[in-house]
Design a protein around this motif. Structure first.
Motif, PDB file in Angstrom:
ATOM      1  N   VAL A   1       1.207  10.872 -10.439  1.00 56.66           N
ATOM      2  CA  VAL A   1       1.185   9.809  -9.433  1.00 56.66           C
ATOM      3  C   VAL A   1       2.030  10.244  -8.241  1.00 56.66           C
ATOM      4  CG1 VAL A   1       1.698   7.386  -8.948  1.00 56.66           C
ATOM      5  CG2 VAL A   1       0.956   8.067 -11.242  1.00 56.66           C
ATOM      6  N   ALA A   2       1.387  10.416  -7.091  1.00 58.71           N
ATOM      7  CA  ALA A   2       2.082  10.820  -5.860  1.00 58.71           C
ATOM      8  C   ALA A   2       2.953  12.055  -6.088  1.00 58.71           C
ATOM      9  CB  ALA A   2       2.916   9.673  -5.321  1.00 58.71           C
ATOM     10  N   GLY A   3       2.442  12.984  -6.867  1.00 61.26           N
ATOM     11  CA  GLY A   3       3.145  14.238  -7.111  1.00 61.26           C
ATOM     12  C   GLY A   3       4.069  14.241  -8.304  1.00 61.26           C
ATOM     13  N   ASP A   4       4.313  13.088  -8.914  1.00 64.50           N
ATOM     14  CA  ASP A   4       5.212  12.995 -10.067  1.00 64.50           C
ATOM     15  C   ASP A   4       4.414  12.808 -11.364  1.00 64.50           C
ATOM     16  OD1 ASP A   4       7.378  13.131  -8.330  1.00 64.50           O
ATOM     17  OD2 ASP A   4       7.586  10.950  -8.213  1.00 64.50           O
ATOM     18  N   TRP A   5       4.782  13.564 -12.387  1.00 68.32           N
ATOM     19  CA  TRP A   5       4.164  13.376 -13.695  1.00 68.32           C
ATOM     20  C   TRP A   5       4.923  12.294 -14.459  1.00 68.32           C
ATOM     21  CZ3 TRP A   5      -0.445  14.996 -15.185  1.00 68.32           C
ATOM     22  CH2 TRP A   5      -1.013  16.103 -14.557  1.00 68.32           C
ATOM     23  N   LEU A   6       4.202  11.294 -14.907  1.00 69.52           N
ATOM     24  CA  LEU A   6       4.796  10.163 -15.603  1.00 69.52           C
ATOM     25  C   LEU A   6       4.212  10.044 -17.005  1.00 69.52           C
ATOM     26  CD1 LEU A   6       4.445   7.550 -12.701  1.00 69.52           C
ATOM     27  CD2 LEU A   6       6.383   9.058 -13.158  1.00 69.52           C
TER      28      LEU A   6
ATOM     29  N   ARG B   1       0.811  -1.215   0.000  1.00 70.37           N
ATOM     30  CA  ARG B   1       0.000   0.000   0.000  1.00 70.37           C
ATOM     31  C   ARG B   1       0.845   1.267   0.000  1.00 70.37           C
ATOM     32  NH1 ARG B   1      -2.442  -0.174   6.183  1.00 70.37           N
ATOM     33  NH2 ARG B   1      -0.476   0.167   7.277  1.00 70.37           N
ATOM     34  N   ASP B   2       2.135   1.164   0.373  1.00 69.75           N
ATOM     35  CA  ASP B   2       3.018   2.331   0.415  1.00 69.75           C
ATOM     36  C   ASP B   2       3.751   2.566  -0.896  1.00 69.75           C
ATOM     37  OD1 ASP B   2       2.338   2.870   3.036  1.00 69.75           O
ATOM     38  OD2 ASP B   2       4.052   1.810   3.890  1.00 69.75           O
ATOM     39  N   ILE B   3       3.652   1.631  -1.849  1.00 72.55           N
ATOM     40  CA  ILE B   3       4.356   1.769  -3.128  1.00 72.55           C
ATOM     41  C   ILE B   3       3.478   2.557  -4.098  1.00 72.55           C
ATOM     42  CG2 ILE B   3       5.364   0.549  -5.091  1.00 72.55           C
ATOM     43  CD1 ILE B   3       5.770  -1.847  -3.188  1.00 72.55           C
TER      44      ILE B   3
ATOM     45  N   TYR C   1      11.683   1.270  -6.839  1.00 71.49           N
ATOM     46  CA  TYR C   1      10.393   1.287  -6.149  1.00 71.49           C
ATOM     47  C   TYR C   1      10.233   2.629  -5.447  1.00 71.49           C
ATOM     48  CZ  TYR C   1       9.685  -3.773  -6.743  1.00 71.49           C
ATOM     49  OH  TYR C   1       9.475  -5.033  -7.249  1.00 71.49           O
ATOM     50  N   HIS C   2       9.188   3.355  -5.809  1.00 71.14           N
ATOM     51  CA  HIS C   2       8.881   4.624  -5.148  1.00 71.14           C
ATOM     52  C   HIS C   2       7.832   4.357  -4.076  1.00 71.14           C
ATOM     53  CE1 HIS C   2      10.896   7.316  -8.158  1.00 71.14           C
ATOM     54  NE2 HIS C   2      10.750   6.219  -8.887  1.00 71.14           N
ATOM     55  N   ALA C   3       8.224   4.517  -2.823  1.00 69.07           N
ATOM     56  CA  ALA C   3       7.310   4.278  -1.706  1.00 69.07           C
ATOM     57  C   ALA C   3       7.182   5.561  -0.898  1.00 69.07           C
ATOM     58  CB  ALA C   3       7.828   3.146  -0.826  1.00 69.07           C
ATOM     59  N   VAL C   4       6.329   5.556   0.088  1.00 69.09           N
ATOM     60  CA  VAL C   4       6.085   6.739   0.913  1.00 69.09           C
ATOM     61  C   VAL C   4       7.381   7.141   1.613  1.00 69.09           C
ATOM     62  CG1 VAL C   4       4.809   7.674   2.866  1.00 69.09           C
ATOM     63  CG2 VAL C   4       3.679   6.112   1.262  1.00 69.09           C
ATOM     64  N   GLY C   5       7.943   8.276   1.194  1.00 71.77           N
ATOM     65  CA  GLY C   5       9.141   8.819   1.832  1.00 71.77           C
ATOM     66  C   GLY C   5      10.433   8.109   1.505  1.00 71.77           C
ATOM     67  N   GLU C   6      10.414   7.057   0.663  1.00 74.18           N
ATOM     68  CA  GLU C   6      11.614   6.276   0.373  1.00 74.18           C
ATOM     69  C   GLU C   6      11.635   5.828  -1.086  1.00 74.18           C
ATOM     70  OE1 GLU C   6      14.099   5.680   2.374  1.00 74.18           O
ATOM     71  OE2 GLU C   6      13.268   6.264   4.318  1.00 74.18           O
TER      72      GLU C   6
END
Length: 234
Positions: free
Chosen positions: A208-213, A145-147, A159-164
């Motif tokens: 996605v999570a602030g990033d444009w892909l 759920r954090d990815i 892997y882009h996860a919450v804060g990592e």
């Protein structure tokens, strides 16, 4: 990578266990590192919580393996312990220190392999859906759920996860196999998106999570329809 420690005063058994670890990990395609100690007190004095699994002989010279395991549990309640002994009556007390299993000497590869397969199932079976990624010489547990998304970077995966962020070797196909398809969808041939993190969608890109892909032309229609269906079900 599996970090394994062998605490055994019989060097022939240490050598045999090391050979079995190497054989098993090669069969499973897993990298590994092994440390070994011949004395329980030396093991405890230098202990660092970096191991996934410890093979512990019960009969050791300065302190019994069972007593060493009791002390170990005071500083590490999570590492898995497999007792190695020729005295089965002692091994069955492993529940006192939440031992994972035991192996009775003489050690045979079939028994060893069965316990290692059981161990792998244990560490990959989590209460919360998660993946285990090698990070800093250890297996790092990342809740699915954090990815937010996974992208191909060179010959690696990031892997882009919450804060990592975690960069590991692998293909996007391997990531697809590990992540639930109802949430993770490709927006192009090199990026797998967690639909829960989609914030905006335009013709050729998705936020996605602030990033444009980038959304590739071949994926555009299918990806847009998948996002729309997912949002409508929330």
């Amino acid at each position: 990578m599996l970090n394994i420690c062998i605490v055994e005063d019989d060097l022939s058994n240490t050598k045999l266990l090391s050979e079995y670890v190497e054989r098993f990990c090669k069969e499973q395609g897993i990298s590994f590192h092994i440390d070994s100690f011949t004395d329980g007190l030396d093991f405890l004095a230098s202990y660092r919580p970096v191991y996934n699994l410890i093979f512990m002989d019960i009969q050791l010279p300065s302190i019994s393996g069972m007593d060493a395991a009791h002390r170990l549990r005071e500083i590490d309640g999570h590492v898995s312990i497999i007792f190695v002994t020729n005295l089965l009556k002692y091994a069955i007390h492993g529940y006192e220190v939440q031992a994972f299993d035991y192996i009775v000497k003489p050690i045979h590869y079939f028994d060893f392999s069965a316990r290692m397969k059981k161990f792998l199932k244990q560490i990959f079976r989590e209460e919360e859906p998660a993946v285990l990624l090698p990070s800093g010489g250890q297996l790092q547990r990342i809740e699915i759920r954090d990815i937010s998304y996974v992208e191909v970077v060179g010959h690696n995966l990031r892997y882009h996860a919450v804060g990592e962020e975690y960069t590991v070797k692998g293909s996007l196909v391997s990531a697809e196999q590990r992540l639930p398809s109802e949430y993770f969808v490709k927006c192009n041939s090199g990026i797998l998106v967690n639909l829960n993190y989609v914030q905006a969608l335009e013709k050729d890109r998705v936020k996605v999570a602030g990033d444009w892909l980038p959304v590739s032309r071949p994926k555009r229609k299918e990806f847009s329809e998948t996002v729309a269906r997912f949002i409508s079900k929330r």
